[in-house]
Motif scaffolding. Structure first.
Motif, PDB file in Angstrom:
ATOM      1  N   LEU A 438       0.821  -1.211   0.000  1.00  0.00           N
ATOM      2  CA  LEU A 438       0.000   0.000   0.000  1.00  0.00           C
ATOM      3  C   LEU A 438       0.857   1.264   0.000  1.00  0.00           C
ATOM      4  N   GLY A 439       2.113   1.152   0.481  1.00  0.00           N
ATOM      5  CA  GLY A 439       2.994   2.311   0.495  1.00  0.00           C
ATOM      6  C   GLY A 439       3.200   2.904  -0.887  1.00  0.00           C
ATOM      7  N   PRO A 440       3.716   2.112  -1.862  1.00  0.00           N
ATOM      8  CA  PRO A 440       3.929   2.672  -3.204  1.00  0.00           C
ATOM      9  C   PRO A 440       2.658   2.849  -4.022  1.00  0.00           C
ATOM     10  N   THR A 441       1.580   2.128  -3.674  1.00  0.00           N
ATOM     11  CA  THR A 441       0.366   2.202  -4.492  1.00  0.00           C
ATOM     12  C   THR A 441      -0.536   3.370  -4.104  1.00  0.00           C
ATOM     13  N   ILE A 442      -0.823   3.549  -2.819  1.00  0.00           N
ATOM     14  CA  ILE A 442      -1.708   4.643  -2.404  1.00  0.00           C
ATOM     15  C   ILE A 442      -1.026   5.608  -1.453  1.00  0.00           C
ATOM     16  N   GLY A 443       0.265   5.407  -1.207  1.00  0.00           N
ATOM     17  CA  GLY A 443       0.987   6.325  -0.345  1.00  0.00           C
ATOM     18  C   GLY A 443       0.777   6.110   1.140  1.00  0.00           C
ATOM     19  N   PHE A 444       0.296   4.931   1.537  1.00  0.00           N
ATOM     20  CA  PHE A 444       0.065   4.665   2.962  1.00  0.00           C
ATOM     21  C   PHE A 444       1.394   4.633   3.706  1.00  0.00           C
ATOM     22  N   ALA A 445       1.438   5.325   4.833  1.00  0.00           N
ATOM     23  CA  ALA A 445       2.644   5.349   5.655  1.00  0.00           C
ATOM     24  C   ALA A 445       2.290   4.912   7.072  1.00  0.00           C
ATOM     25  N   LEU A 446       3.101   4.066   7.626  1.00  0.00           N
ATOM     26  CA  LEU A 446       2.860   3.505   8.951  1.00  0.00           C
ATOM     27  C   LEU A 446       3.398   4.456  10.013  1.00  0.00           C
ATOM     28  N   ASN A 447       2.496   4.947  10.867  1.00  0.00           N
ATOM     29  CA  ASN A 447       2.920   5.793  11.972  1.00  0.00           C
ATOM     30  C   ASN A 447       2.589   5.112  13.299  1.00  0.00           C
ATOM     31  N   LEU A 448       2.894   5.777  14.402  1.00  0.00           N
ATOM     32  CA  LEU A 448       2.677   5.163  15.716  1.00  0.00           C
ATOM     33  C   LEU A 448       1.209   4.799  15.960  1.00  0.00           C
ATOM     34  N   PRO A 449       0.248   5.694  15.688  1.00  0.00           N
ATOM     35  CA  PRO A 449      -1.155   5.285  15.863  1.00  0.00           C
ATOM     36  C   PRO A 449      -1.540   4.082  15.014  1.00  0.00           C
ATOM     37  N   ALA A 450      -0.977   3.985  13.805  1.00  0.00           N
ATOM     38  CA  ALA A 450      -1.280   2.831  12.955  1.00  0.00           C
ATOM     39  C   ALA A 450      -0.749   1.550  13.569  1.00  0.00           C
ATOM     40  N   VAL A 451       0.429   1.629  14.185  1.00  0.00           N
ATOM     41  CA  VAL A 451       0.972   0.457  14.886  1.00  0.00           C
ATOM     42  C   VAL A 451       0.051   0.059  16.026  1.00  0.00           C
ATOM     43  N   CYS A 452      -0.476   1.060  16.746  1.00  0.00           N
ATOM     44  CA  CYS A 452      -1.421   0.767  17.834  1.00  0.00           C
ATOM     45  C   CYS A 452      -2.666   0.068  17.298  1.00  0.00           C
ATOM     46  N   GLY A 453      -3.140   0.515  16.122  1.00  0.00           N
ATOM     47  CA  GLY A 453      -4.307  -0.139  15.524  1.00  0.00           C
ATOM     48  C   GLY A 453      -4.040  -1.587  15.196  1.00  0.00           C
ATOM     49  N   ALA A 454      -2.817  -1.885  14.724  1.00  0.00           N
ATOM     50  CA  ALA A 454      -2.469  -3.272  14.410  1.00  0.00           C
ATOM     51  C   ALA A 454      -2.398  -4.125  15.677  1.00  0.00           C
ATOM     52  N   ILE A 455      -1.890  -3.535  16.771  1.00  0.00           N
ATOM     53  CA  ILE A 455      -1.803  -4.286  18.031  1.00  0.00           C
ATOM     54  C   ILE A 455      -3.199  -4.559  18.589  1.00  0.00           C
ATOM     55  N   VAL A 456      -4.092  -3.549  18.510  1.00  0.00           N
ATOM     56  CA  VAL A 456      -5.474  -3.747  18.968  1.00  0.00           C
ATOM     57  C   VAL A 456      -6.144  -4.852  18.157  1.00  0.00           C
ATOM     58  N   ALA A 457      -5.803  -4.951  16.885  1.00  0.00           N
ATOM     59  CA  ALA A 457      -6.425  -5.961  16.025  1.00  0.00           C
ATOM     60  C   ALA A 457      -6.080  -7.378  16.451  1.00  0.00           C
ATOM     61  N   ILE A 458      -4.972  -7.559  17.174  1.00  0.00           N
ATOM     62  CA  ILE A 458      -4.636  -8.905  17.667  1.00  0.00           C
ATOM     63  C   ILE A 458      -5.747  -9.417  18.562  1.00  0.00           C
ATOM     64  N   GLY A 459      -6.251  -8.528  19.427  1.00  0.00           N
ATOM     65  CA  GLY A 459      -7.345  -8.930  20.310  1.00  0.00           C
ATOM     66  C   GLY A 459      -8.602  -9.269  19.546  1.00  0.00           C
ATOM     67  N   ILE A 460      -8.897  -8.486  18.482  1.00  0.00           N
ATOM     68  CA  ILE A 460     -10.092  -8.767  17.673  1.00  0.00           C
ATOM     69  C   ILE A 460      -9.980 -10.125  17.007  1.00  0.00           C
ATOM     70  N   THR A 461      -8.799 -10.428  16.469  1.00  0.00           N
ATOM     71  CA  THR A 461      -8.589 -11.725  15.818  1.00  0.00           C
ATOM     72  C   THR A 461      -8.687 -12.866  16.815  1.00  0.00           C
ATOM     73  N   ALA A 462      -8.076 -12.689  17.983  1.00  0.00           N
ATOM     74  CA  ALA A 462      -8.138 -13.740  19.008  1.00  0.00           C
ATOM     75  C   ALA A 462      -9.570 -13.971  19.464  1.00  0.00           C
ATOM     76  N   ASP A 463     -10.379 -12.923  19.561  1.00  0.00           N
ATOM     77  CA  ASP A 463     -11.783 -13.067  19.953  1.00  0.00           C
ATOM     78  C   ASP A 463     -12.538 -13.979  18.991  1.00  0.00           C
ATOM     79  N   SER A 464     -12.243 -13.833  17.696  1.00  0.00           N
ATOM     80  CA  SER A 464     -12.940 -14.661  16.708  1.00  0.00           C
ATOM     81  C   SER A 464     -12.617 -16.139  16.909  1.00  0.00           C
ATOM     82  N   PHE A 465     -11.361 -16.463  17.181  1.00  0.00           N
ATOM     83  CA  PHE A 465     -10.990 -17.862  17.421  1.00  0.00           C
ATOM     84  C   PHE A 465     -11.707 -18.398  18.649  1.00  0.00           C
ATOM     85  N   ILE A 466     -11.704 -17.596  19.704  1.00  0.00           N
ATOM     86  CA  ILE A 466     -12.297 -18.043  20.975  1.00  0.00           C
ATOM     87  C   ILE A 466     -13.788 -18.302  20.815  1.00  0.00           C
TER      88      ILE A 466
END
Length: 589
Positions: A438-466
């Motif tokens: 996504l970086g070269p295609t739409i210019g998406f850049a990973l910043n600190l809040p984006a990293v936080c969003g990815a970490i929060v998503a771990i819990g969402i994914t784990a919830d689905s398994f459970i």
């Protein structure tokens, strides 16, 4: 009805390998695309990669101090933001600070250098007639011929064939004799006083412009000629002061760089058309006429009339006085010539443009006119040290949290934790490869809040398994064997997972729409990982559990499988029996 259902169920259970193959092929394709593109890591925002922070201060024009107000400042912020993003620089931040300052943060990366240059020179855009021009340091600049023979070409022009002068024509015209519509605004400005200079470039350089052409007295014209003779555009300090204080109604001096890399100096007439008269400009690949990359421009109603008047006057002059200069903060970024009056309200500038030079000029024309004049107060380089430390601390915290989740899964779900961990790894692989692409295609850049969003998503994914695992265990507690339990639990778990992920995605979408800046990075990452959670659960987790249910270790309920009926408190299968028939009275019989 029962038989078809059983058939479909058996078919679904017998082909989970198709879903697993599909997602594995997708991962392989994304990984291959990532390496093929050369972008093996996600682009980083300014807080992680560093960049440039520019502070711009609004400068009031004489007698118009009230122009510095919230409306004009907000307009300037909007134009600057669109202009920087028009170069493909994502994650840039443009915001006001106080009453008269604008802060621009540009992350290090593709086109950031051009963005810094354009943000620092994005105050006033004018179209002015060229009265005289020559190569700075000696020699007269070559004149453009009707056939496009080599001539000096400022920095904003295309650099294909050395020195070819771009020409402005009516949009859609493939004829070389068409007149310049796109940049005729500058011509309109130059002929404000109905001047009709006819001297050649060399003659004009040696003589002062007439009072009518310069819009001032003979003394002022003589002073301007004197300054022109002494002007040295090869000196950076001199270039930074040329044209900065000139009013639109006054003639001025300017500098520009030609295609050969030489600095060229100009005497420019007064301007009657400015950047606000341009409605829209864009870079277009003209394949019909073979002109290559061109810049098309549409004028406002008022701008179209002024443009037509001025181009008609310029077309009567000889070179270089049939040219108009596009001037951005005193720098000539392009100087096309005119052959005839342009009356269509739109125009096309053709020349030896490539895609980048055409896009840069189109951005200048579209977003170059600001309601205020700005000075660069400071320009500092932002290091990634602080953001790197925060990222490291965040990743450590995320790793600790993930380790605790894995320990809990091992302790509680035992063998099932193998499926959960593999699903998390697949989700992580998809997220990483997609973010890198996504970086070269739409210019998406990973910043600190984006990293936080990815970490929060771990819990969402784990919830689905459970949710799914617990549904399966509930079915086992009711006395069913594993394979039927896996299939019966799926419809109920699927509904719960979809509803939960829909709510998370909706929250991320609303947050992305109503916020700006870095918070959008958090919302984007959260929404992306939520969608990937659905993909992973449907195409990996469920099919993998279906396959594992056929293995004796899971099917026989091994005590370390996490599906042991005894440890789950399952009861023996309860078979519903028919109620005993009521005793029949022999007498009634």
């Amino acid at each position: 009805m029962a038989t078809p259902k059983k058939g479909r169920s058996a078919s679904a259970q017998s082909k989970p390998g198709r879903s697993l193959a599909l997602i594995l092929i997708a991962i392989a394709a994304l990984t291959g695309g990532m390496f093929a593109s050369g972008h093996t890591t996600p682009r980083l925002g300014i807080d992680l990669a560093g960049g440039t922070s520019i502070t711009l201060r609004a400068v009031p024009e004489a007698g118009n101090e009230s122009a510095i107000n919230k409306t004009n400042m907000d307009t300037a912020v909007s134009i600057m933001e669109r202009r920087v993003n028009g170069l493909g620089v994502s994650e840039s931040e443009v915001q006001t600070q106080g009453r008269e300052n604008i802060i621009v943060n540009i992350p290090k990366g593709t086109n950031s250098e051009q963005a810094r240059k354009q943000v620092g020179t994005t105050a006033k855009l004018y179209f002015r007639p060229v009265l005289a021009t020559e190569v700075s340091g000696g020699g007269t600049a070559p004149s453009p011929s009707p056939t496009g023979s080599p001539s000096g070409s400022p920095s904003g022009q295309p650099s294909g064939k050395a020195g070819d002068k771009p020409e402005a024509t009516d949009k859609g015209s493939g004829s070389p004799s068409a007149s310049p519509t796109t940049q005729g605004r500058a011509v309109t400005d130059a002929l404000k006083a109905d001047a009709t200079p006819s001297a050649s470039a060399s003659e004009t350089a040696k003589s002062s412009p007439s009072p009518s052409a310069s819009g001032g007295s003979a003394d002022a014209a003589g002073k301007l000629q004197e300054q022109y003779a002494k002007l040295d555009c090869t000196d950076e300090k001199t270039r930074s002061t040329v044209g900065d204080t000139a009013k639109a109604s006054d003639p001025t001096l300017a500098c520009g760089q030609n295609a050969q890399g030489q600095w060229q100096k100009y005497i420019l007439g007064p301007a009657e058309v400015d950047g606000t008269d341009v409605d829209k400009a864009q870079a277009v690949l003209n394949t019909q006429t073979g002109a290559g990359w061109t810049v098309t421009m549409d004028f406002t109603d008022g701008g179209a009339k002024k443009f037509a008047d001025i181009t008609g006057k310029l077309a009567q002059n000889q070179s270089p006085q049939n040219q108009f200069a596009i001037v951005l903060d005193g720098d000539v970024v392009s100087d096309p010539y005119v052959r005839q009056a342009l009356t269509g309200g739109n125009a096309e500038i053709s020349g030896n443009f490539n895609q980048q030079s055409a896009q840069e000029l189109a951005n200048m024309l579209t977003y170059g006119a600001l309601p205020l004049t700005f000075k660069v107060d400071s320009m500092t380089t932002v290091t990634a040290a602080l953001g790197g430390d925060q990222l490291q601390a965040g990743l450590i915290a995320g790793a600790i949290g993930l380790a605790l989740v894995v320990i809990y899964l091992l302790a509680y779900y035992r063998g099932l934790s193998f499926i959960a961990i593999l699903s998390l790894l697949v989700s992580a692989a998809l997220t990483y490869t997609i973010m890198s692409l996504l970086g070269p295609t739409i210019g998406f850049a990973l910043n600190l809040p984006a990293v936080c969003g990815a970490i929060v998503a771990i819990g969402i994914t784990a919830d689905s398994f459970i949710v799914y695992f617990e549904r399966v265990r509930d079915e086992i507690r009711e006395g069913r064997s594993l394979r039927p339990a896996v299939e019966r639990a799926w419809p109920r778990a699927r509904r719960t997972i979809l509803v939960s992920d829909f709510v998370s995605f909706l929250a991320a979408a609303v947050l992305f729409i109503v916020t700006v800046g870095k918070v959008q990075g958090f919302a984007f990452t959260l929404g992306l990982t939520t969608l990937l959670d659905v993909v992973v659960v449907f195409l990996f987790t469920k099919p993998l559990l279906t396959l594992m249910a056929r293995r004796p270790f899971f099917a026989n309920g091994h005590k370390w499988s996490g599906l042991d009926p005894k440890s789950l408190g399952a009861q023996p299968p309860l078979r519903r029996t028919r109620r005993p028939a009521a005793p029949v009275d022999p007498k009634e019989a």
